[in-house]
Design a protein around this motif. Structure first.
Motif, PDB file in Angstrom:
ATOM      1  N   GLU A  12      47.692  52.661  19.729  1.00  0.00           N
ATOM      2  CA  GLU A  12      46.624  53.060  20.631  1.00  0.00           C
ATOM      3  C   GLU A  12      45.409  52.146  20.516  1.00  0.00           C
ATOM      4  O   GLU A  12      44.508  52.206  21.341  1.00  0.00           O
ATOM      5  N   ILE A  13      45.371  51.291  19.512  1.00  0.00           N
ATOM      6  CA  ILE A  13      44.195  50.473  19.257  1.00  0.00           C
ATOM      7  C   ILE A  13      44.188  49.244  20.169  1.00  0.00           C
ATOM      8  O   ILE A  13      45.193  48.553  20.316  1.00  0.00           O
ATOM      9  N   ASN A  14      43.049  48.981  20.787  1.00  0.00           N
ATOM     10  CA  ASN A  14      42.867  47.788  21.594  1.00  0.00           C
ATOM     11  C   ASN A  14      42.431  46.652  20.671  1.00  0.00           C
ATOM     12  O   ASN A  14      41.303  46.644  20.181  1.00  0.00           O
ATOM     13  N   VAL A  15      43.335  45.722  20.458  1.00  0.00           N
ATOM     14  CA  VAL A  15      43.054  44.652  19.497  1.00  0.00           C
ATOM     15  C   VAL A  15      42.662  43.349  20.187  1.00  0.00           C
ATOM     16  O   VAL A  15      42.520  42.324  19.523  1.00  0.00           O
ATOM     17  N   GLU A  16      42.477  43.389  21.490  1.00  0.00           N
ATOM     18  CA  GLU A  16      42.177  42.163  22.212  1.00  0.00           C
ATOM     19  C   GLU A  16      40.884  41.521  21.724  1.00  0.00           C
ATOM     20  O   GLU A  16      40.785  40.294  21.593  1.00  0.00           O
ATOM     21  N   ASP A  17      39.870  42.361  21.447  1.00  0.00           N
ATOM     22  CA  ASP A  17      38.596  41.822  20.961  1.00  0.00           C
ATOM     23  C   ASP A  17      38.760  41.146  19.605  1.00  0.00           C
ATOM     24  O   ASP A  17      38.130  40.119  19.331  1.00  0.00           O
ATOM     25  N   ILE A  18      39.593  41.731  18.737  1.00  0.00           N
ATOM     26  CA  ILE A  18      39.829  41.130  17.420  1.00  0.00           C
ATOM     27  C   ILE A  18      40.554  39.801  17.583  1.00  0.00           C
ATOM     28  O   ILE A  18      40.226  38.812  16.918  1.00  0.00           O
ATOM     29  N   ARG A  19      41.513  39.769  18.483  1.00  0.00           N
ATOM     30  CA  ARG A  19      42.260  38.531  18.710  1.00  0.00           C
ATOM     31  C   ARG A  19      41.332  37.439  19.242  1.00  0.00           C
ATOM     32  O   ARG A  19      41.409  36.284  18.806  1.00  0.00           O
ATOM     33  N   LYS A  20      40.453  37.801  20.175  1.00  0.00           N
ATOM     34  CA  LYS A  20      39.505  36.817  20.707  1.00  0.00           C
ATOM     35  C   LYS A  20      38.562  36.321  19.612  1.00  0.00           C
ATOM     36  O   LYS A  20      38.216  35.136  19.571  1.00  0.00           O
ATOM     37  N   GLU A  21      38.151  37.220  18.740  1.00  0.00           N
ATOM     38  CA  GLU A  21      37.277  36.833  17.633  1.00  0.00           C
ATOM     39  C   GLU A  21      37.964  35.815  16.730  1.00  0.00           C
ATOM     40  O   GLU A  21      37.337  34.861  16.259  1.00  0.00           O
ATOM     41  N   ALA A  22      39.265  36.013  16.486  1.00  0.00           N
ATOM     42  CA  ALA A  22      40.003  35.099  15.612  1.00  0.00           C
ATOM     43  C   ALA A  22      40.218  33.739  16.259  1.00  0.00           C
ATOM     44  O   ALA A  22      40.516  32.760  15.561  1.00  0.00           O
ATOM     45  N   GLU A  23      40.085  33.666  17.581  1.00  0.00           N
ATOM     46  CA  GLU A  23      40.342  32.418  18.297  1.00  0.00           C
ATOM     47  C   GLU A  23      39.067  31.750  18.782  1.00  0.00           C
ATOM     48  O   GLU A  23      39.124  30.813  19.584  1.00  0.00           O
TER      49      GLU A  23
END
Length: 365
Positions: A27-38
């Protein structure tokens, strides 16, 4: 380090436990975390050639499962040819100095010009012992972090270098930096685990007292578990990205659930037992929240770093260490909360006393 065949581990969590964890995690939206890592990252290292090359090599190399992700963000430049104004968009400037190499007038001028840009800066002095009575940095570079390295071959040098860099690099870039520079990963992992463990402990403290009211116990406990589990899941995903793992969340979770599933279940079981303790059990509950998150983080960290699966005995050892840390954190948090509460009560008492005095004076007229 122990590498364990997952098909022979008897203490793996049951499918129901993994299914509950998976339903929560997906259920977690991880898109923001992925963008942060990139996020793009630019680190400029200027100064003595050998010092800067050694710094870059220490940051770019690592023995983890996943190597460096993408090209190195470190750019080596010479203080004699650099144009400081071209560095305005750098995220971090490292000035590497060798105690045996005297700076020229041109290099000193460039360093002064760099200082006027007020960029995040780390000054590394190689092969020097700082005098005990040494004063602060020169005002022009007072914003910089000074790292004096008496012995570059010391086993602590890499950690000290990583800590100094992360101290000045904006926090929003820590994940991207760790992903691209293996030399930063262990320190970033430790900071992530400590930070999220503290966050979960603080959250439990904030919700602990309402849970003591019988009619509120069930809904608060359910919300409590959901928030803690999601925070742990985001911690695990950040650790995966920090160590250079492919960013597919579904694959990462299926990969790591057998490793951290025991930690999730351990935390839930412990919190259930502690939840039976009345009001005086706030400190143990906060400690359990910290320890459960810490245990989950360390188990995931070992997996992403070296492919190590912790067995039951190792998990218990980590849990005992985590619980000791959690108790200390819990005692500190509760003491601060009580102090803040006493201050609020004191302010309300003074307000009431002032109001009463004014009312009495008005009535006496």
């Amino acid at each position: 380090m122990y590498l364990i065949d997952t098909t022979k581990v008897k203490d793996m969590p049951g499918w129901n436990g993994l299914n509950i964890a998976w339903n929560t995690l997906r259920e977690i939206n991880v898109e923001d975390i992925r963008k942060e890592a990139e996020l793009p990252l630019t680190i400029v290292c200027a100064g003595a050639s050998e010092v800067c090359q050694s710094i870059a090599r220490r940051l770019e190399q690592g023995t983890q499962r996943y190597g460096q992700t993408g090209p190195s963000p470190i750019h080596l430049v010479s203080l004699t040819t650099i144009i400081p104004d071209e560095l305005r968009h750098a995220d971090l400037v490292i000035i590497g100095l060798d105690r045996n190499v005297r700076l020229s007038a041109r290099e000193l001028t460039v360093i002064e010009h760099l200082a006027t840009l007020n960029l995040p800066t780390v000054v590394v002095v190689w092969g020097m012992v700082l005098p005990a009575d040494a004063g602060p940095l020169h005002p022009r570079v007072a914003h910089a972090r000074l790292l004096v390295v008496p012995d570059p071959d010391s086993p602590d040098t890499n950690r000290q270098l990583a800590e100094a860099i992360l101290d000045r690099l904006p926090a929003s870039l820590h994940l991207a930096a760790a992903r691209r520079l293996p030399g930063l990963r262990s320190v970033v992992a430790q900071q992530l685990i400590s930070s999220v463990s503290f966050t979960n402990a603080s959250y439990v403290l904030a919700t602990a007292l309402p849970e003591q009211i019988p009619i509120l116990t069930l809904p608060f406990a359910a919300a409590d578990t959901l928030v803690l589990t999601k925070n742990q899941a985001m911690l695990v995903y950040r650790l995966a990205l920090a160590y250079g793992a492919p960013p597919d969340i579904r694959e990462r979770l299926f990969e790591v659930l057998p490793v951290i599933g025991g930690a999730f279940i351990w935390r839930q079981l412990a919190r259930t037992l502690v939840g039976l303790i009345p009001v005086w059990g706030v400190v143990p509950r906060v400690a359990i929240a910290y320890a459960g998150t810490y245990t989950t983080g360390v188990a995931a960290w070992r997996w992403f770093a070296e492919g190590e699966i912790v067995n039951r005995e190792q998990l218990q050892a980590i849990g005992r260490e985590a619980l000791a840390l959690g108790k200390a954190q819990a005692a500190d948090l509760v003491a601060k909360a009580r102090n803040a509460g006493n201050q609020h009560i004191g302010r309300w008492k003074r307000f009431g006393q002032n109001f009463l005095q004014k009312w009495r004076r008005k009535k006496a007229r």
